[in-house]
Motif scaffolding. Structure first.
Motif, PDB file in Angstrom:
ATOM      1  N   LEU A 120       1.444  -8.363  -7.554  1.00  0.00           N
ATOM      2  CA  LEU A 120       0.832  -8.467  -6.233  1.00  0.00           C
ATOM      3  C   LEU A 120       0.159  -9.815  -6.031  1.00  0.00           C
ATOM      4  O   LEU A 120      -0.392 -10.410  -6.972  1.00  0.00           O
ATOM      5  CB  LEU A 120      -0.161  -7.336  -6.026  1.00  0.00           C
ATOM      6  N   LYS A 121       0.208 -10.273  -4.781  1.00  0.00           N
ATOM      7  CA  LYS A 121      -0.362 -11.554  -4.386  1.00  0.00           C
ATOM      8  C   LYS A 121      -1.410 -11.326  -3.303  1.00  0.00           C
ATOM      9  O   LYS A 121      -1.347 -10.321  -2.572  1.00  0.00           O
ATOM     10  CB  LYS A 121       0.727 -12.468  -3.828  1.00  0.00           C
ATOM     11  N   PRO A 122      -2.345 -12.254  -3.145  1.00  0.00           N
ATOM     12  CA  PRO A 122      -3.341 -12.098  -2.082  1.00  0.00           C
ATOM     13  C   PRO A 122      -2.708 -11.915  -0.694  1.00  0.00           C
ATOM     14  O   PRO A 122      -3.251 -11.173   0.133  1.00  0.00           O
ATOM     15  CB  PRO A 122      -4.137 -13.405  -2.164  1.00  0.00           C
ATOM     16  N   GLU A 123      -1.568 -12.529  -0.469  1.00  0.00           N
ATOM     17  CA  GLU A 123      -0.922 -12.394   0.833  1.00  0.00           C
ATOM     18  C   GLU A 123      -0.285 -11.024   1.048  1.00  0.00           C
ATOM     19  O   GLU A 123       0.215 -10.742   2.143  1.00  0.00           O
ATOM     20  CB  GLU A 123       0.130 -13.497   1.029  1.00  0.00           C
ATOM     21  N   ASP A 124      -0.296 -10.179   0.038  1.00  0.00           N
ATOM     22  CA  ASP A 124       0.148  -8.799   0.221  1.00  0.00           C
ATOM     23  C   ASP A 124      -0.954  -7.911   0.793  1.00  0.00           C
ATOM     24  O   ASP A 124      -0.707  -6.744   1.108  1.00  0.00           O
ATOM     25  CB  ASP A 124       0.609  -8.202  -1.121  1.00  0.00           C
ATOM     26  N   THR A 125      -2.145  -8.450   0.924  1.00  0.00           N
ATOM     27  CA  THR A 125      -3.266  -7.688   1.482  1.00  0.00           C
ATOM     28  C   THR A 125      -2.962  -7.251   2.906  1.00  0.00           C
ATOM     29  O   THR A 125      -2.640  -8.070   3.768  1.00  0.00           O
ATOM     30  CB  THR A 125      -4.547  -8.536   1.457  1.00  0.00           C
ATOM     31  N   ALA A 126      -3.032  -5.947   3.135  1.00  0.00           N
ATOM     32  CA  ALA A 126      -2.701  -5.388   4.448  1.00  0.00           C
ATOM     33  C   ALA A 126      -2.910  -3.878   4.401  1.00  0.00           C
ATOM     34  O   ALA A 126      -3.118  -3.303   3.335  1.00  0.00           O
ATOM     35  CB  ALA A 126      -1.244  -5.685   4.813  1.00  0.00           C
ATOM     36  N   VAL A 127      -2.829  -3.276   5.573  1.00  0.00           N
ATOM     37  CA  VAL A 127      -2.709  -1.825   5.657  1.00  0.00           C
ATOM     38  C   VAL A 127      -1.219  -1.494   5.644  1.00  0.00           C
ATOM     39  O   VAL A 127      -0.448  -2.070   6.413  1.00  0.00           O
ATOM     40  CB  VAL A 127      -3.370  -1.264   6.919  1.00  0.00           C
ATOM     41  N   TYR A 128      -0.841  -0.609   4.747  1.00  0.00           N
ATOM     42  CA  TYR A 128       0.562  -0.236   4.573  1.00  0.00           C
ATOM     43  C   TYR A 128       0.806   1.136   5.199  1.00  0.00           C
ATOM     44  O   TYR A 128       0.061   2.088   4.956  1.00  0.00           O
ATOM     45  CB  TYR A 128       0.923  -0.206   3.086  1.00  0.00           C
ATOM     46  N   TYR A 129       1.867   1.200   6.003  1.00  0.00           N
ATOM     47  CA  TYR A 129       2.231   2.418   6.710  1.00  0.00           C
ATOM     48  C   TYR A 129       3.646   2.833   6.337  1.00  0.00           C
ATOM     49  O   TYR A 129       4.523   1.975   6.163  1.00  0.00           O
ATOM     50  CB  TYR A 129       2.209   2.193   8.218  1.00  0.00           C
ATOM     51  N   CYS A 130       3.872   4.127   6.271  1.00  0.00           N
ATOM     52  CA  CYS A 130       5.251   4.601   6.189  1.00  0.00           C
ATOM     53  C   CYS A 130       5.676   5.065   7.578  1.00  0.00           C
ATOM     54  O   CYS A 130       4.860   5.561   8.358  1.00  0.00           O
ATOM     55  CB  CYS A 130       5.400   5.725   5.167  1.00  0.00           C
ATOM     56  N   THR A 131       6.911   4.840   7.889  1.00  0.00           N
ATOM     57  CA  THR A 131       7.453   5.215   9.193  1.00  0.00           C
ATOM     58  C   THR A 131       8.842   5.806   9.029  1.00  0.00           C
ATOM     59  O   THR A 131       9.551   5.509   8.066  1.00  0.00           O
ATOM     60  CB  THR A 131       7.538   4.008  10.136  1.00  0.00           C
ATOM     61  N   ALA A 132       9.222   6.619   9.988  1.00  0.00           N
ATOM     62  CA  ALA A 132      10.580   7.145  10.027  1.00  0.00           C
ATOM     63  C   ALA A 132      11.391   6.276  10.976  1.00  0.00           C
ATOM     64  O   ALA A 132      10.993   6.068  12.127  1.00  0.00           O
ATOM     65  CB  ALA A 132      10.571   8.592  10.496  1.00  0.00           C
ATOM     66  N   ALA A 133      12.497   5.756  10.489  1.00  0.00           N
ATOM     67  CA  ALA A 133      13.314   4.849  11.291  1.00  0.00           C
ATOM     68  C   ALA A 133      13.760   5.512  12.586  1.00  0.00           C
ATOM     69  O   ALA A 133      14.141   6.686  12.600  1.00  0.00           O
ATOM     70  CB  ALA A 133      14.526   4.408  10.484  1.00  0.00           C
ATOM     71  N   GLY A 134      13.679   4.765  13.662  1.00  0.00           N
ATOM     72  CA  GLY A 134      14.139   5.269  14.949  1.00  0.00           C
ATOM     73  C   GLY A 134      13.179   6.215  15.635  1.00  0.00           C
ATOM     74  O   GLY A 134      13.529   6.826  16.648  1.00  0.00           O
ATOM     75  N   THR A 135      11.983   6.339  15.097  1.00  0.00           N
ATOM     76  CA  THR A 135      10.970   7.204  15.710  1.00  0.00           C
ATOM     77  C   THR A 135       9.657   6.446  15.814  1.00  0.00           C
ATOM     78  O   THR A 135       9.507   5.350  15.284  1.00  0.00           O
ATOM     79  CB  THR A 135      10.725   8.474  14.881  1.00  0.00           C
ATOM     80  N   SER A 136       8.714   7.066  16.477  1.00  0.00           N
ATOM     81  CA  SER A 136       7.363   6.499  16.544  1.00  0.00           C
ATOM     82  C   SER A 136       6.451   7.118  15.492  1.00  0.00           C
ATOM     83  O   SER A 136       5.248   6.875  15.475  1.00  0.00           O
ATOM     84  CB  SER A 136       6.772   6.721  17.936  1.00  0.00           C
ATOM     85  N   TYR A 137       7.021   7.910  14.581  1.00  0.00           N
ATOM     86  CA  TYR A 137       6.208   8.565  13.569  1.00  0.00           C
ATOM     87  C   TYR A 137       5.637   7.532  12.610  1.00  0.00           C
ATOM     88  O   TYR A 137       6.369   6.711  12.049  1.00  0.00           O
ATOM     89  CB  TYR A 137       7.043   9.569  12.769  1.00  0.00           C
ATOM     90  N   ARG A 138       4.335   7.596  12.397  1.00  0.00           N
ATOM     91  CA  ARG A 138       3.678   6.694  11.474  1.00  0.00           C
ATOM     92  C   ARG A 138       2.426   7.338  10.940  1.00  0.00           C
ATOM     93  O   ARG A 138       1.745   8.073  11.666  1.00  0.00           O
ATOM     94  CB  ARG A 138       3.318   5.384  12.193  1.00  0.00           C
ATOM     95  N   GLY A 139       2.127   7.054   9.689  1.00  0.00           N
ATOM     96  CA  GLY A 139       0.918   7.594   9.102  1.00  0.00           C
ATOM     97  C   GLY A 139      -0.305   6.793   9.478  1.00  0.00           C
ATOM     98  O   GLY A 139      -0.238   5.855  10.275  1.00  0.00           O
TER      99      GLY A 139
END
Length: 114
Positions: free
Chosen positions: A86-105
């Motif tokens: 991991l690198k400092p530039e990987d800092t972020a909020v990570y979300y999983c999504t279902a392709a082709g939908t608006s579903y997101r955690g």
């Protein structure tokens, strides 16, 4: 009710590793292509990786290729992202999504800092 619940984020030093998980319910996970997306403060969302429903195909952003691995367990309705070196530039909020939908955690925070 559709739910995607990410976990596994945290604070890690540069060069470290984390594994993110996303448990899905409310839609047919086993037949859905899935993605990980991340968003750093003040920046637009960035696609990180995708995997098809059968795990035949995976794709990665150039920025993470060779360091991150996406996988899934359809029996457990769970999507994973193994993150190494991991690198400092990987800092972020990570979300999983279902392709082709608006579903997101709700996302899980990853902070890479010494």
């Amino acid at each position: 009710q559709v739910q995607l619940v990410e976990s596994g984020g945290g604070l890690v030093q540069p060069g470290g590793s984390l594994t993110l998980s996303c448990v899905v319910s409310g839609f047919p996970f086993s037949t859905s292509d899935m993605k990980w997306v991340r968003q750093a403060p003040g920046k637009a969302p960035e696609w990180v990786s995708s995997i098809d429903s059968t795990t035949t195909f995976t794709n990665y952003a150039d920025s993470v290729k060779g360091r991150f691995t996406i996988s899934r367990d359809n029996a457990k309705n769970t999507l994973y992202l193994q993150m190494n070196r991991l690198k400092p530039e990987d800092t972020a909020v990570y979300y999983c999504t279902a392709a082709g939908t608006s579903y997101r955690g709700q996302g899980t925070q990853v902070t890479v800092s010494s």
